[in-house]
Motif scaffolding. Structure first.
Motif, PDB file in Angstrom:
ATOM      1  N   LYS A 281       0.642  -1.578   0.156  1.00 13.86           N
ATOM      2  CA  LYS A 281       0.191  -0.036   0.004  1.00 13.86           C
ATOM      3  C   LYS A 281       0.914   1.635   0.451  1.00 13.86           C
ATOM      4  N   LEU A 282       0.946   1.826  -1.169  1.00 13.16           N
ATOM      5  CA  LEU A 282       1.805   3.371  -1.236  1.00 13.16           C
ATOM      6  C   LEU A 282       0.837   3.919  -0.397  1.00 13.16           C
ATOM      7  N   LYS A 283       1.078   5.176   0.300  1.00 13.81           N
ATOM      8  CA  LYS A 283       1.087   6.208   0.936  1.00 13.81           C
ATOM      9  C   LYS A 283       0.181   7.816  -0.342  1.00 13.81           C
ATOM     10  N   ASP A 284      -0.646   7.862   0.435  1.00 12.14           N
ATOM     11  CA  ASP A 284      -1.353   9.352  -0.382  1.00 12.14           C
ATOM     12  C   ASP A 284      -0.154  10.014  -1.014  1.00 12.14           C
TER      13      ASP A 284
ATOM     14  N   PHE B  60       0.271   9.307  -5.540  1.00 13.85           N
ATOM     15  CA  PHE B  60       1.228   9.283  -3.982  1.00 13.85           C
ATOM     16  C   PHE B  60       2.470   8.965  -4.207  1.00 13.85           C
ATOM     17  N   GLU B  61       2.602   9.057  -2.443  1.00 15.56           N
ATOM     18  CA  GLU B  61       3.687   9.231  -2.541  1.00 15.56           C
ATOM     19  C   GLU B  61       4.944   7.739  -2.659  1.00 15.56           C
ATOM     20  N   ALA B  62       6.208   7.986  -2.647  1.00 17.03           N
ATOM     21  CA  ALA B  62       6.737   7.066  -3.475  1.00 17.03           C
ATOM     22  C   ALA B  62       7.207   6.134  -1.829  1.00 17.03           C
ATOM     23  N   PRO B  63       7.736   4.792  -1.803  1.00 21.13           N
ATOM     24  CA  PRO B  63       8.376   3.808  -1.262  1.00 21.13           C
ATOM     25  C   PRO B  63       9.424   4.745  -0.437  1.00 21.13           C
ATOM     26  N   SER B  64       9.846   4.282   0.845  1.00 25.11           N
ATOM     27  CA  SER B  64      10.770   5.790   1.521  1.00 25.11           C
ATOM     28  C   SER B  64      11.696   5.379   0.747  1.00 25.11           C
TER      29      SER B  64
ATOM     30  N   ALA C 152       9.852   7.938  -8.837  1.00 23.16           N
ATOM     31  CA  ALA C 152       8.509   8.778  -7.662  1.00 23.16           C
ATOM     32  C   ALA C 152       8.105   9.633  -7.836  1.00 23.16           C
ATOM     33  N   THR C 153       8.877  10.865  -8.580  1.00 20.81           N
ATOM     34  CA  THR C 153       7.979  11.406  -9.646  1.00 20.81           C
ATOM     35  C   THR C 153       6.744  11.442 -10.127  1.00 20.81           C
ATOM     36  N   PHE C 154       6.886   9.902 -11.052  1.00 16.93           N
ATOM     37  CA  PHE C 154       5.282   9.709 -11.872  1.00 16.93           C
ATOM     38  C   PHE C 154       4.844   9.215 -10.516  1.00 16.93           C
ATOM     39  N   MET C 155       5.154   8.732  -9.930  1.00 15.45           N
ATOM     40  CA  MET C 155       4.036   7.725  -8.405  1.00 15.45           C
ATOM     41  C   MET C 155       3.210   9.000  -7.791  1.00 15.45           C
TER      42      MET C 155
END
Ligand SMILES: O=C(O)[C@H](O)COP(=O)(O)O
Ligand SMILES: [Mn+2]
Ligand SMILES: [Mn+2]
Length: 559
Positions: free
Chosen positions: A9-12, A543-547, A535-538
């Motif tokens: 699950k990705l963060k909003d 979405f936020e990208a995984p850390s 991360a940019t297109f996520m």
């Protein structure tokens, strides 16, 4: 990462909305360099890409696409499609095949693994065959690695060694194959002095013999099979250096397309067909152009061409080329484990995904993008479309390639509203750039620009967002240069054409009606590279990208 749904699950994203159609466009081999007559991109009519550049610095910038930024051993390593698409899709930098093989050779671990032990079992009675690209291009293979492997195998009991050499001229200058063959011959002669029966057994140009990809033209692999396994080729020579020199004199000959040849003894008998009880290593580390041969060598059921004779061999790849297919089963060095790619995350978060290119680049936006993995993550949410490439021609003959068809299929996918992400690779600037034909490459760049135009118009219609970038440089510099950057001439006073990729950075542009007005490129990531794009297109998907992903290139400012 565990298998539970939550783990994916990705963060909003705190500010960016979901539900916009995002087009991720990769122009293959489209770098940024000063305009000049050898910069096919600057000479070509490319109004769309030119207009995007006007958006700098907020919506257009450059990113790194070579060397350490994409997991290659040194900053002198040019980028390539494999490492470029891996980085784009995975959002992190993984040590790539070239580097992993270097490390395994340096530590000697390459000889301790199951793969080497398996081939070693044949050393007593059989021949060790090494098949691969002989150059220092560093894209698919490296000659210095082959030389170390030859030495290492001889020290560990190989008594009879045969090299099946593919000439390059694509990742390196055309004509350089003679020098590489001389270096190889030199080392083989040293082994012979030590009592090892080591010779070149066959050869041919990489694009005509063996190194096809994505099943575009099995005849290419068959030509190699005939020479390497059966010992049959239209040309017979006693000496491989003479073979290359002679075959290069044929009309339109080049290293890339050199005709297949076998080396024969004084009685005209091929010196190194592959026989029962032999060992075979394909020493390329890069997968795409070795998978087809690996299938021919490994699969019992095989109907792509008539193999005539299928020797019982112990076969290992330098790396495992396809983790999903476990192909080949045995390998000398473990490939990078590229897990948790953006493609998988997005699909597991419900992002409906469409990917498209023509055959010669199809695996780039699917297999490489997804961390060297074939197939879908979720068939219900994904559609991958492959437009058949032309085969049997060099792409300067048809520089438009299938850019229009790729763009049309992608446009239709956008307008269908069935997808949240459409991603595509437009191959022209790379594939035509590799031919070294500057005029054709200029046409190729225009065709790519036309393709971008069609996608951007569709994105405009659906209120979506676009992200345009490239995987590495190629067409922006078509001449070999000295350290001062001046074009180099050959001994006849002609410029030396550069068929390879470059070290140049690539552009990235974002836009479209769905892009919030406050979104712009950050200024605190001047050394950002391809791995920052995921991360940019996520973010653009909401979405936020995984850390642990490389940081996003964008920020959202309140207007
Ligand atoms: O395989 C090729 O065509 C070249 O060696 C590298 O080009 P690519 O990395 O753009 O595929
Ligand atoms: Mn590429
Ligand atoms: Mn290329």
């Amino acid at each position: 990462m565990g298998s539970s749904g939550d783990a994916w699950k990705l963060k909003d994203h705190p500010k960016l909305p979901k539900g916009k159609t995002v087009a991720v466009i990769v122009l293959d081999g489209w770098g940024e360099a000063k305009p000049n007559e050898y910069n096919a991109i600057s000479v070509a009519e490319t109004p769309v890409m030119d207009s995007l550049k006007q958006g700098a610095p907020e919506h257009w910038r450059l990113i790194k696409a070579h060397g350490n930024a994409v997991g290659l051993p040194t900053e002198d390593d040019m980028g390539n499609s494999e490492v470029g698409h891996n980085a784009l899709g995975a959002g992190r930098i993984f040590a790539q095949g070239a580097k992993l093989v270097d490390l395994a050779l340096a530590s000697g671990k390459i000889y301790d693994g199951e793969g080497f032990k398996y081939v070693q079992e044949c050393f007593e009675k059989g021949t060790l065959h090494l098949i691969g690209l002989v150059s220092d291009g560093g894209v698919h293979s490296r000659l210095d690695q082959l030389l170390l492997l030859l030495k290492g195998a001889a020290e560990r009991g190989a008594k009879r060694i045969r090299v099946h050499a593919l000439t390059d001229g694509r990742d390196v200058l055309d004509g350089s194959s003679v020098g590489f063959m001389e270096t190889l011959e030199n080392d083989l002669a040293k082994l012979r002095e030590q009592g090892v029966d080591a010779r070149v057994a066959s050869g041919g140009g990489r694009m005509y013999v063996t190194m096809d990809r994505y099943e575009n033209d099995w005849d290419v692999v068959k030509r190699g099979w005939d020479a390497q396994v059966l010992g049959e080729a239209p040309h017979h020579f006693k000496d491989p250096i003479e073979a290359i020199k002679k075959l290069r004199q044929e009309p339109n000959a080049s290293d890339q397309y050199l005709a297949p040849f076998v080396i024969v003894d004084d009685n005209g008998k091929p010196v190194g067909p592959i026989l029962d009880g032999d060992a075979v290593v394909t020493f390329n580390f890069r997968a795409d152009r070795m998978v087809m041969l690996a299938k021919a060598l490994e699969y019992e059921d095989f109907d792509k061409f008539d193999r005539v004779r299928v020797p019982k061999i112990h076969y290992a790849g330098m790396l495992q080329y396809d983790g999903e297919l476990k192909l080949p089963n045995k390998y000398l060095v473990s490939p990078p484990e590229i897990d948790r790619t953006s493609g998988e995350y997005l699909v597991r978060n419900g992002v409906r995904t469409f990917a498209c290119s023509e055959t010669v680049k199809f695996g780039h936006v699917t297999f490489f993008w997804n961390g060297n993995r074939s197939g879908y993550f979720d068939e219900k949410l994904e559609e991958y479309v492959e437009i058949p490439s032309d085969s049997g021609i060099t792409f300067n003959v048809k520089p438009k390639m299938k850019a229009l068809e790729i763009a049309e299929r992608t446009r239709d996918a956008i307008l269908s509203h069935k997808f949240d992400q459409v991603r595509l690779n437009i191959p022209n600037s790379d594939m035509v750039g590799h031919t070294g034909d500057i005029k054709a490459t200029i046409e190729a760049c225009k065709a790519a620009d036309d393709g971008v135009k069609m996608i951007l118009e569709a994105i405009e219609q659906v209120g979506g967002i676009f992200l345009v970038t490239a995987d590495h440089g190629n067409a922006e510099d078509m001449v070999k240069r000295n350290k001062k950057g001046e074009p180099l001439l050959d001994k006849n006073g002609n410029i030396q054409i550069l068929t390879s990729h470059t070290l140049e950075p690539v552009p990235i542009a974002i836009g479209g009606p769905g892009l919030l007005p406050g979104v712009r490129f950050r200024t605190d990531l001047p050394t950002g590279g391809l791995a920052n794009v995921a991360a940019t297109f996520m973010n653009l998907h909401g979405f936020e990208a995984p850390s642990d992903y490389e940081p996003t290139l964008i920020e959202v400012v309140d207007n």
